[in-house]
Design a protein around this motif. Structure first.
Motif, short mmCIF file in Angstrom:
data_model
loop_
_atom_site.label_atom_id
_atom_site.label_comp_id
_atom_site.label_asym_id
_atom_site.label_seq_id
_atom_site.Cartn_x
_atom_site.Cartn_y
_atom_site.Cartn_z
N SER A 58 0.82 -1.22 0.00
CA SER A 58 0.00 0.00 0.00
C SER A 58 0.84 1.26 0.00
O SER A 58 0.39 2.32 -0.40
CB SER A 58 -0.85 0.06 1.26
N ASP A 59 2.04 1.15 0.57
CA ASP A 59 2.85 2.36 0.63
C ASP A 59 4.14 2.14 -0.16
O ASP A 59 4.47 1.00 -0.52
CB ASP A 59 3.14 2.77 2.08
N VAL A 60 4.83 3.22 -0.41
CA VAL A 60 5.98 3.12 -1.31
C VAL A 60 7.21 2.51 -0.63
O VAL A 60 8.20 2.24 -1.28
CB VAL A 60 6.36 4.50 -1.91
N PHE A 61 7.10 2.30 0.70
CA PHE A 61 8.29 1.82 1.42
C PHE A 61 8.29 0.30 1.64
O PHE A 61 9.32 -0.33 1.63
CB PHE A 61 8.41 2.54 2.76
N THR A 62 7.04 -0.27 1.76
CA THR A 62 6.97 -1.72 1.97
C THR A 62 7.30 -2.42 0.65
O THR A 62 6.88 -1.97 -0.41
CB THR A 62 5.54 -2.11 2.41
N GLU A 63 8.00 -3.51 0.71
CA GLU A 63 8.33 -4.31 -0.48
C GLU A 63 8.95 -3.44 -1.58
O GLU A 63 8.70 -3.67 -2.76
CB GLU A 63 7.07 -5.00 -1.02
N ALA A 64 9.69 -2.40 -1.16
CA ALA A 64 10.21 -1.43 -2.15
C ALA A 64 11.04 -2.11 -3.23
O ALA A 64 11.08 -1.66 -4.38
CB ALA A 64 11.02 -0.36 -1.45
N SER A 65 11.66 -3.24 -2.88
CA SER A 65 12.50 -3.87 -3.91
C SER A 65 11.67 -4.64 -4.93
O SER A 65 11.97 -4.65 -6.12
CB SER A 65 13.52 -4.80 -3.26
#
Ligand code: CTP
Length: 406
Positions: A58-65
């Motif tokens: 949902s956000d740009v930081f989780t699972e960013a890779s």
């Protein structure tokens, strides 16, 4: 295989996104679900991940890779947001980028389909309506919500259209030709009346004379006109497909009913399309009780001709109205088909006639068709494609005709 991003925002209709997702997957698309944080209060991340077979963030930081926020939007062939809440529309219209979904919306260069669902008051609020028109001006396709049951005891406009309809529109937008036409909303300001389906002529309370029309072509024309901004009235005889939720539907049974309702609906219309398959014959009289068998005798029906609805409409049309007829013929030779079509066009007084060869079950109920669009000068267009694409090409011919006729 197309890459689709399915955005889900936090409204009660979020559960229907699962069905949209399932249908998109079944149609063979590669779907990445991007829910807002609030959407996950309604449907769990595990459900979206399991149904899509892909990680969910949902956000740009989780699972960013594994979910790079810029690439997701940039590489998508289509972004669908269903449901879109009032808040999502506001954030999208303002160009915010405060979660992964709005980042995707800002980076997407592909068609974007947004399906709002909310309480009636929120939908009708000038702020929401303004946001919708800002988005439409930018080429975003905003599906009008349906009317009906909302959360709790409420009912009114604001319901999420059925998942089948959302997926139907989504898939049509994967065709760049359709997407460009829908984004242009070039039928705004026009009232289009379309008839569709086969009429039923009653023999007795349990029997009727019918025909093989599914109504699919007329429904696609109604949907295409509505997506391009027209106000649409669909005069529906027997349909085997769901009508679009954004159009006014007037139901009819017999050719006689169709004649009455079309005369009324068409009186102030700009464009009339007679895609219905009216029965040409009706019993001279209808039995009020079920006709019983008598020994091994057969039954003869005394049939009379029904009114020619199309010819009646062209005789009484208001100035400036464009009238389109259809002709289902069982002629597979193109030259003969064109000449039969031209004769019918002249006889009925229509501006355009869509002619197809329906022999060997080639057209009725099928998703694809092959048609010739004729005007008084001859063949104006020739299309063999899905019925949604054919519907858009026909509307192009209508607009061209109107441009040259005025
Ligand atoms: N049509 C109509 N009223 C009828 C029959 C047909 O308005 N009673 C319309 C159809 O909706 C279509 C066009 O006329 O737009 C041509 O329909 P078609 O069935 O091809 O032609 P018919 O007039 O029925 O002629 P025939 O079956 O003899 O070829």
């Amino acid at each position: 295989m197309s890459r689709v991003v399915l955005g889900v925002s936090g409204g009660i209709a979020a559960y229907k996104a699962c069905e949209v997702l399932r249908r998109l997957r079944e149609a063979g698309h590669d779907v990445t679900v991007v829910p807002t944080e609030n959407a996950l209060r309604f449907v769990g991340e595990t459900t979206f991940a399991a149904l899509s077979g892909r990680p969910v963030a949902s956000d740009v930081f989780t699972e960013a890779s594994s979910i790079p926020h810029v690439r997701l939007g940039r590489e998508a062939d289509l972004v669908v947001v269903a449901p879109a809440t009032a808040d999502l529309l506001a954030r999208q219209a303002a160009g915010r980028a405060d979660d992964l979904l709005t980042n995707v919306l800002l980076t997407a260069t592909c068609p974007v389909l947004v399906c709002p669902a909310m309480h009636t008051e929120m939908w009708l609020h000038p702020a929401t309506q303004h946001n919708v028109s800002v988005l439409r001006d930018r080429g975003v396709v905003v599906l009008d919500p349906a009317s009906g049951r909302l959360a709790g005891a409420d009912s009114g406009v604001g319901r999420l259209p059925e998942p089948a309809e959302i997926v139907g529109v989504a898939e049509s937008l994967l065709s760049p030709d359709v997407a460009a036409r829908v984004s242009s909303r070039d039928l705004t300001g026009l009232h289009v009346v379309v008839s569709a389906g086969g009429t039923h002529e009653e023999i007795d309370p349990v029997r009727y004379i019918g025909n093989a029309s599914s109504g699919r072509m007329g429904v696609e024309i109604a949907r295409a006109a509505s997506l391009r901004g027209a106000r649409v009235t669909l005069v529906a005889a027997h349909l085997e497909v769901l009508p679009p939720s954004s159009v006014e539907v007037r139901t009819v049974v017999s050719t006689g009913d169709l004649a009455t309702v079309m005369a009324d609906a068409a009186a102030a219309a700009d464009v009339v399309v007679m895609a219905a398959a009216p029965a040409d014959f009706t019993p001279r009289s209808t039995s009020g009780t079920k006709i019983k068998k008598s020994g091994d005798e057969g039954l003869s029906l005394d049939l009379v001709q029904t009114p020619d609805v199309l010819a009646g409409l062209t005789r009484t049309r208001p100035p400036g109205q464009t009238i389109v007829g259809f002709a289902a013929e069982t002629i597979d030779d193109e030259a003969a088909l064109v000449s039969a079509g031209r004769a019918k066009l002249a006889l009925k007084g229509a501006d355009l006639l869509v002619v197809n060869d329906v022999s060997d079950g080639k057209v009725f109920g099928m998703p694809d068709t092959s048609v010739l669009v004729l005007d008084a000068a001859g063949v104006r267009d020739r299309v063999a494609a899905g019925k949604a694409v054919v519907a858009h090409r026909l509307l192009d011919a209508v607009l061209q005709h109107r441009a040259t006729a005025t």
